[in-house]
Scaffold this active site. Sequence first.
Site, mmCIF file in Angstrom:
data_model
loop_
_atom_site.group_PDB
_atom_site.id
_atom_site.type_symbol
_atom_site.label_atom_id
_atom_site.label_comp_id
_atom_site.label_asym_id
_atom_site.label_seq_id
_atom_site.Cartn_x
_atom_site.Cartn_y
_atom_site.Cartn_z
ATOM 1 N N LYS A 59 16.745 33.937 35.508
ATOM 2 C CA LYS A 59 16.208 32.814 36.544
ATOM 3 C C LYS A 59 17.601 32.400 37.156
ATOM 4 C CE LYS A 59 16.633 28.235 35.885
ATOM 5 N NZ LYS A 59 17.599 27.519 36.634
ATOM 6 N N LEU B 153 17.749 22.812 25.066
ATOM 7 C CA LEU B 153 16.913 24.122 25.170
ATOM 8 C C LEU B 153 15.561 24.003 25.263
ATOM 9 C CD1 LEU B 153 18.921 25.630 21.793
ATOM 10 C CD2 LEU B 153 19.538 25.771 24.293
ATOM 11 N N GLY C 35 19.472 35.238 31.253
ATOM 12 C CA GLY C 35 18.168 34.883 32.053
ATOM 13 C C GLY C 35 18.371 35.150 33.359
ATOM 14 N N SER D 159 16.847 23.224 32.268
ATOM 15 C CA SER D 159 17.149 22.111 31.338
ATOM 16 C C SER D 159 17.263 20.800 32.403
ATOM 17 C CB SER D 159 18.653 22.203 30.808
ATOM 18 O OG SER D 159 18.730 23.104 30.113
ATOM 19 N N GLN E 254 23.752 34.394 39.127
ATOM 20 C CA GLN E 254 24.880 34.652 37.620
ATOM 21 C C GLN E 254 24.878 35.710 37.013
ATOM 22 O OE1 GLN E 254 25.398 30.996 35.289
ATOM 23 N NE2 GLN E 254 24.095 31.991 33.959
ATOM 24 N N HIS F 147 15.356 29.650 26.881
ATOM 25 C CA HIS F 147 16.566 30.006 26.051
ATOM 26 C C HIS F 147 15.727 30.598 24.887
ATOM 27 C CE1 HIS F 147 18.014 26.137 27.982
ATOM 28 N NE2 HIS F 147 19.103 27.351 28.434
HETATM 29 P P1 AMP Z 1 21.851 27.331 31.063
HETATM 30 O O1 AMP Z 1 21.841 26.491 29.418
HETATM 31 O O2 AMP Z 1 20.947 26.726 31.913
HETATM 32 O O3 AMP Z 1 23.370 27.552 31.380
HETATM 33 O O4 AMP Z 1 21.301 28.790 30.556
HETATM 34 C C1 AMP Z 1 21.474 29.393 29.587
HETATM 35 C C2 AMP Z 1 20.964 30.777 29.780
HETATM 36 O O5 AMP Z 1 19.511 30.710 29.705
HETATM 37 C C3 AMP Z 1 21.513 31.768 30.980
HETATM 38 O O6 AMP Z 1 21.570 32.862 30.851
HETATM 39 C C4 AMP Z 1 19.938 31.051 31.806
HETATM 40 O O7 AMP Z 1 19.829 32.223 32.968
HETATM 41 C C5 AMP Z 1 19.020 31.311 30.737
HETATM 42 N N1 AMP Z 1 17.724 30.762 31.255
HETATM 43 C C6 AMP Z 1 17.715 29.304 31.685
HETATM 44 N N2 AMP Z 1 16.506 28.888 32.237
HETATM 45 C C7 AMP Z 1 15.830 30.173 31.951
HETATM 46 C C8 AMP Z 1 14.466 30.640 32.090
HETATM 47 N N3 AMP Z 1 13.523 29.776 32.657
HETATM 48 N N4 AMP Z 1 14.001 31.833 31.677
HETATM 49 C C9 AMP Z 1 14.828 32.649 31.216
HETATM 50 N N5 AMP Z 1 16.209 32.344 30.935
HETATM 51 C C10 AMP Z 1 16.531 31.295 31.436
#
Ligand code: AMP
Length: 281
Positions: free
Chosen positions: A149, A33, A147, A186, A153, A37
């Site tokens: 980002k 995280l 997110g 991450s 997705q 997140h």
């Molecule tokens: P992940 O753990 O990478 O699968 O991401 C989990 C959630 O966090 C997803 O909805 C991502 O789009 C969001 N997320 C990841 N990186 C960012 C970021 N830099 N800014 C905003 N949301 C993010």
Amino acid sequence: MEIVSSISEMVQWSEEQRRRGRTIGFVPTMGALHDGHVSLLSESARDNDATVLSIFVNPTQFNESSDFDSYPRTWTADAALAEHNNVSLIFSPTAAEMYPSDGPTAVVPATLAHTMEGRHRPGHFSGVATIVLKLLNIVGPNCLYLGLKDFQQVAVLRAMVADLNVRVRVVEVPTVRDADGLALSSRNERLTEKDRFAARVLYRALRRAKELHLAGEHEASRLRDAALAVLAAEPRCELEYLEIVDSDTLQELSRVATDATVCVAARFGQVRLIDNIQLST
Ligand code: AMP
């Protein structure tokens, strides 16, 4: 804060919340995280009585086993961060708990999934849509926080929620960046020092396209060429794609007349990164 790994306990906990009239916000993640997140968790805590954070490195959405094996896993830090950010419960099931059978049912995502990430990562969005639908069915939240980002997705999951009549409100959260512009991810933890420095080029390239657009350029090919020129100046950047797409349909544009988004994917050493920027019309 509670920590639960079994599906039946998770279902019971959510039923109890609903019985007490409490609303649930849900933030699905793969852990490791960071402040991106945290931004999702903050929005959820603001809108809901309880927030559920899931941490599950979902094997079915990885199209390269080396990426799955090397995906960062930082459980102790994640639990501490969740505790400090008003998470009511962490749901962290095992792969055996989530996928008990061979050849399970899976979601076929909308055609929005065919371009960009879908083209470069076969099967990825089916894996994402399937795990998110399973988690939604288990957690039963009022709101789902995603997110921007991961721009495509969000589009794929919004379409799934609409097409399959899933009763949840999807909330989009803006991208959180480091001070130098790199979108938090991450996977950034796996960048070497040189590649971490070089990766700043992604946001510079996106900004270049946006600035040109703000200055009145609407031809997608010119905006794209300007961004590509910025990327080409960084030898450590191995570009996979850079596309300027309609923000709703994700179709490539020749002229930016509607709400458009510039999406980019590139490798820096072993690490593949994505980013995007919206061009306001
Ligand atoms: P992940 O753990 O990478 O699968 O991401 C989990 C959630 O966090 C997803 O909805 C991502 O789009 C969001 N997320 C990841 N990186 C960012 C970021 N830099 N800014 C905003 N949301 C993010």
